[in-house]
Design a protein around this motif. Structure first.
Motif, mmCIF file in Angstrom:
data_model
loop_
_atom_site.group_PDB
_atom_site.id
_atom_site.type_symbol
_atom_site.label_atom_id
_atom_site.label_comp_id
_atom_site.label_asym_id
_atom_site.label_seq_id
_atom_site.Cartn_x
_atom_site.Cartn_y
_atom_site.Cartn_z
ATOM 1 N N TYR A 33 0.849 -1.174 0.000
ATOM 2 C CA TYR A 33 0.000 0.000 0.000
ATOM 3 C C TYR A 33 0.888 1.228 0.000
ATOM 4 N N LYS A 34 0.597 2.190 -0.873
ATOM 5 C CA LYS A 34 1.391 3.411 -0.964
ATOM 6 C C LYS A 34 0.581 4.579 -0.397
ATOM 7 N N PRO A 35 1.088 5.221 0.656
ATOM 8 C CA PRO A 35 0.345 6.323 1.277
ATOM 9 C C PRO A 35 0.359 7.571 0.425
ATOM 10 N N ASP A 36 -0.484 8.520 0.824
ATOM 11 C CA ASP A 36 -0.509 9.814 0.144
ATOM 12 C C ASP A 36 0.854 10.475 0.209
ATOM 13 N N HIS A 37 1.067 11.429 -0.685
ATOM 14 C CA HIS A 37 2.299 12.198 -0.668
ATOM 15 C C HIS A 37 2.465 12.865 0.687
ATOM 16 N N ILE A 38 3.690 12.954 1.138
ATOM 17 C CA ILE A 38 3.955 13.430 2.492
ATOM 18 C C ILE A 38 3.425 14.838 2.735
ATOM 19 N N GLU A 39 3.466 15.708 1.715
ATOM 20 C CA GLU A 39 2.946 17.068 1.897
ATOM 21 C C GLU A 39 1.452 17.059 2.181
ATOM 22 N N THR A 40 0.737 16.125 1.567
ATOM 23 C CA THR A 40 -0.697 16.002 1.812
ATOM 24 C C THR A 40 -0.960 15.620 3.257
ATOM 25 N N LEU A 41 -0.163 14.690 3.777
ATOM 26 C CA LEU A 41 -0.327 14.278 5.163
ATOM 27 C C LEU A 41 0.047 15.391 6.132
ATOM 28 N N CYS A 42 1.024 16.182 5.785
ATOM 29 C CA CYS A 42 1.393 17.325 6.637
ATOM 30 C C CYS A 42 0.236 18.321 6.743
ATOM 31 N N LYS A 43 -0.480 18.508 5.644
ATOM 32 C CA LYS A 43 -1.595 19.449 5.626
ATOM 33 C C LYS A 43 -2.813 18.912 6.368
ATOM 34 N N SER A 44 -3.012 17.603 6.318
ATOM 35 C CA SER A 44 -4.219 17.015 6.911
ATOM 36 C C SER A 44 -4.025 16.604 8.370
ATOM 37 N N THR A 45 -2.783 16.664 8.866
ATOM 38 C CA THR A 45 -2.505 16.342 10.266
ATOM 39 C C THR A 45 -1.728 17.490 10.897
ATOM 40 N N LYS A 46 -1.357 17.315 12.149
ATOM 41 C CA LYS A 46 -0.600 18.338 12.861
ATOM 42 C C LYS A 46 0.831 17.885 13.121
ATOM 43 N N PHE A 47 1.332 17.045 12.207
ATOM 44 C CA PHE A 47 2.695 16.557 12.302
ATOM 45 C C PHE A 47 3.571 17.207 11.236
ATOM 46 N N SER A 48 4.842 17.317 11.531
ATOM 47 C CA SER A 48 5.805 17.842 10.565
ATOM 48 C C SER A 48 6.215 16.752 9.587
ATOM 49 N N GLU A 51 8.447 14.211 11.327
ATOM 50 C CA GLU A 51 7.697 13.331 12.219
ATOM 51 C C GLU A 51 6.945 12.266 11.441
ATOM 52 N N ILE A 52 6.334 12.650 10.333
ATOM 53 C CA ILE A 52 5.601 11.677 9.519
ATOM 54 C C ILE A 52 6.553 10.653 8.915
ATOM 55 N N GLN A 53 7.710 11.100 8.490
ATOM 56 C CA GLN A 53 8.705 10.170 7.949
ATOM 57 C C GLN A 53 9.101 9.126 8.989
ATOM 58 N N GLU A 108 -2.478 6.513 6.456
ATOM 59 C CA GLU A 108 -3.210 7.772 6.562
ATOM 60 C C GLU A 108 -4.233 7.720 7.688
ATOM 61 N N GLU A 109 -4.978 6.624 7.774
ATOM 62 C CA GLU A 109 -5.974 6.495 8.829
ATOM 63 C C GLU A 109 -5.305 6.517 10.200
ATOM 64 N N PHE A 110 -4.184 5.816 10.289
ATOM 65 C CA PHE A 110 -3.507 5.734 11.578
ATOM 66 C C PHE A 110 -2.937 7.085 12.010
ATOM 67 N N VAL A 111 -2.248 7.763 11.109
ATOM 68 C CA VAL A 111 -1.610 9.021 11.496
ATOM 69 C C VAL A 111 -2.647 10.121 11.716
ATOM 70 N N THR A 112 -3.780 10.060 11.033
ATOM 71 C CA THR A 112 -4.848 11.031 11.248
ATOM 72 C C THR A 112 -5.425 10.893 12.654
ATOM 73 N N ALA A 113 -5.666 9.649 13.073
ATOM 74 C CA ALA A 113 -6.173 9.426 14.425
ATOM 75 C C ALA A 113 -5.143 9.829 15.470
ATOM 76 N N LEU A 114 -3.890 9.487 15.236
ATOM 77 C CA LEU A 114 -2.835 9.833 16.179
ATOM 78 C C LEU A 114 -2.681 11.341 16.297
ATOM 79 N N SER A 115 -2.870 12.051 15.197
ATOM 80 C CA SER A 115 -2.790 13.509 15.215
ATOM 81 C C SER A 115 -3.887 14.095 16.088
ATOM 82 N N ALA A 116 -5.099 13.582 15.940
ATOM 83 C CA ALA A 116 -6.214 14.084 16.745
ATOM 84 C C ALA A 116 -5.992 13.826 18.225
ATOM 85 N N LEU A 117 -5.469 12.650 18.560
ATOM 86 C CA LEU A 117 -5.307 12.266 19.952
ATOM 87 C C LEU A 117 -4.118 12.937 20.622
#
Length: 215
Positions: A33-48, A51-53, A108-117
């Motif tokens: 499984y290939k996740p979204d581009h890292i910049e997209t994840l930076c925008k949709s979460t509160k991680f740098s 940190e996402i890497q 993406e699902e995992f890091v989104t939840a972790l960002s919220a928590l």
């Protein structure tokens, strides 16, 4: 698993690549499984980006395919709570993370939840907690759903937690909390009722801290 990934944030590792232009080198010949581009994840979460890497590296070490199914998730979870029965609680956490209901959790699902928590404000955390208790996802919490989740928490932490005060059983504890949350007395708790009570009641807020220790 969340604890494993939080520790990975403190490790000094090389870059992990995402998307079509920044792929990592785990299992190059396997279907992944290939996740979204890292910049997209930076925008949709509160991680740098860094940190996402680091989290992605930890995620892939635990889940080389890029996704995790419920059986594997339960196994990983059980490693952090060997003194209790984590099976039921891990099931509820898995279903809350699996927002697209595919039977697997992607990064993406995992890091989104972790960002919220871990980085979200009180509303982000309460909204996530509401989705945990709303077991069937219909937008309401029933007393049976609350009893199911709270019971799984007590099973998870074993002897470290139990109903306190005037509550001698888990059901009595849930009955008391549910009655306070069900502001209009219609037999279900809405997101608005849940947020209102938890935001303004210190006792309820302290109870939610138990949930945080279980993640």
């Amino acid at each position: 698993m969340a604890r494993f990934l939080r520790r990975s944030l403190r490790r000094k590792k090389g870059a992990v690549r995402f998307g079509n232009t920044e792929l990592d080198e785990f299992e190059p010949n396997a279907l992944r499984y290939k996740p979204d581009h890292i910049e997209t994840l930076c925008k949709s979460t509160k991680f740098s980006k860094k940190e996402i890497q680091l989290m992605y590296r930890g995620f892939k070490q635990e889940c080389p395919s890029g996704t995790v199914n419920e059986e594997t998730f339960k196994y990983i979870y059980s490693r952090f709570f060997p003194q209790g029965d984590s099976n039921a609680y891990a099931h509820h956490i898995f279903n809350t993370f699996d927002t697209d209901h595919t039977g697997t959790i992607n990064f993406e699902e995992f890091v989104t939840a972790l960002s919220a928590l871990s980085r979200g404000d009180i509303y982000d955390k309460l909204r996530w907690a509401f989705s945990l208790y709303d077991v069937n996802g219909d937008g309401y919490i029933t007393k049976e759903e609350m009893l199911d989740v709270v019971g799984s928490v007590y099973m998870l932490v074993g002897r470290r937690a139990s109903p306190t005060g005037e509550d001698t059983t888990t059901k009595q504890h849930v009955d008391r909390i549910f009655q306070r949350m069900d502001i209009n007395g219609d037999g279900v708790v809405t997101l608005e009722e849940f947020v209102e009570l938890c935001s303004n009641d210190e006792t309820i807020a302290q109870s939610l801290n138990l949930l945080d220790t279980c993640f």
